[in-house]
Design a protein around this motif. Structure first.
Motif, short mmCIF file in Angstrom:
data_model
loop_
_atom_site.label_atom_id
_atom_site.label_comp_id
_atom_site.label_asym_id
_atom_site.label_seq_id
_atom_site.Cartn_x
_atom_site.Cartn_y
_atom_site.Cartn_z
N ARG A 1 6.06 -9.42 2.14
CA ARG A 1 5.36 -9.02 1.04
C ARG A 1 5.18 -7.36 1.84
NH1 ARG A 1 -1.24 -10.59 2.06
NH2 ARG A 1 -1.01 -9.95 -0.32
N ASP B 1 -1.72 -13.50 -1.20
CA ASP B 1 -1.17 -13.12 -2.87
C ASP B 1 -0.75 -14.02 -3.43
OD1 ASP B 1 1.10 -11.32 -4.14
OD2 ASP B 1 2.30 -12.75 -3.69
N VAL C 1 3.64 -5.73 -3.36
CA VAL C 1 2.53 -6.43 -3.67
C VAL C 1 2.26 -6.62 -5.76
CG1 VAL C 1 1.48 -8.00 -2.28
CG2 VAL C 1 0.23 -5.89 -3.78
#
Length: 278
Positions: free
Chosen positions: A124, A58, A127
């Motif tokens: 996470r 990410d 996202v």
């Protein structure tokens, strides 16, 4: 008077000359170490970010890790440069600790947001471009910052949520889709299987209705005035409301054209005379 000032200036000049003669090599060495360390830290940060990006990490997490490594390398370089000059960093560390404690107490709420943001980036739970619901607000994740998370809904409203209100709360993540739920009543004299099949065909004809996960249509309840047929299907989040409204209108028209009655709420009222009541 002038002689005294000249003597003082000469003394200061001589002190500077003695300092430069004694510590010139240390100063040059410390400056070279500092400049070289800053250059290497910048290169390491850029290389690490590109490597993490190529690994599919990410982008927010990649930026955070690269900047953290860069700052750590710069701090080590500064300590080495100060040591080269013979300066002890212990007092600076103690002073920094005291300042950090005071600042931490003053901005406790802000720091909790940063801590929660770090937890979001590392774990996470969602996202970018995911659809999440938290604290009663639903939207598409547009930004994940250390202090805040920004959502955008179908009405182009920008919702900024402090990260401390996300971590530890019940969070619903439906990726890039949203669930539409609807219901309609049909009369008890109608064939419910016919109504269910008709609703399924009608919903499949709507462009934004997703085929996966598959839609569900069935009897939801037996109400006072009729049978309640419920339907559930998934749509892209940006088209949630417009698809829901279009689906409800299409179901209503389809039932009307097929002659399937949508009953009105009914109540039976019985009046008892005094004689009957006795």
């Amino acid at each position: 008077m002038i002689d005294q000032e000249l003597a003082q200036l000469e003394s200061v000049y001589q002190t500077i000359i003695d300092f430069l003669v004694r510590y010139s090599f240390q100063l040059v060495g410390a400056l070279i170490i500092l400049l070289l360390g800053l250059w290497v830290a910048g290169r390491i940060g850029k290389y690490l970010f590109k490597a993490l990006e190529l690994k599919g990490l990410d982008i927010t997490l990649a930026h955070f890790i690269a900047n953290l490594v860069k700052i750590m390398f710069v701090a080590i370089t500064v300590m080495i440069a100060l040591g080269k000059l013979g300066i002890s960093i212990t007092p600076f560390v103690a002073a920094l600790g005291a300042v950090s404690l005071g600042a931490g107490l003053a901005i406790q709420g802000t720091l909790s947001n940063y801590g929660a943001g770090l937890a979001i980036i590392l774990t996470r739970p969602f996202v970018l471009k995911n659809t999440i619901t938290v604290k009663g607000y639903t939207g598409i994740v547009e930004e994940i910052n250390l202090a805040t998370t920004v959502l955008m809904n179908e009405d182009d409203e920008r919702i900024t949520i402090p990260n401390r209100h996300i971590v530890g709360e019940i969070l619903k993540n439906t990726n890039q889709s949203s669930l539409v739920e609807g219901e309609v009543g049909v009369a008890y004299g109608c064939d419910p299987e016919q109504a269910i099949a008709l609703i399924e065909v009608t919903l499949m004809a709507i462009a934004d209705v997703q085929q996966q996960p598959a839609m569900k249509v069935g009897i939801g309840a037996f109400a006072d005035s009729g049978i309640t047929i419920c339907y559930r299907f998934w749509v892209p989040t940006p088209q949630f409301h417009q698809t829901k409204f279009a689906a409800n209108l299409a179901v209503f028209k389809a039932l009307q054209q097929a002659g399937i009655e949508i009953p009105f709420p009914q109540r039976e009222v019985r009046l008892l005379s005094t004689k009957d009541a006795g």
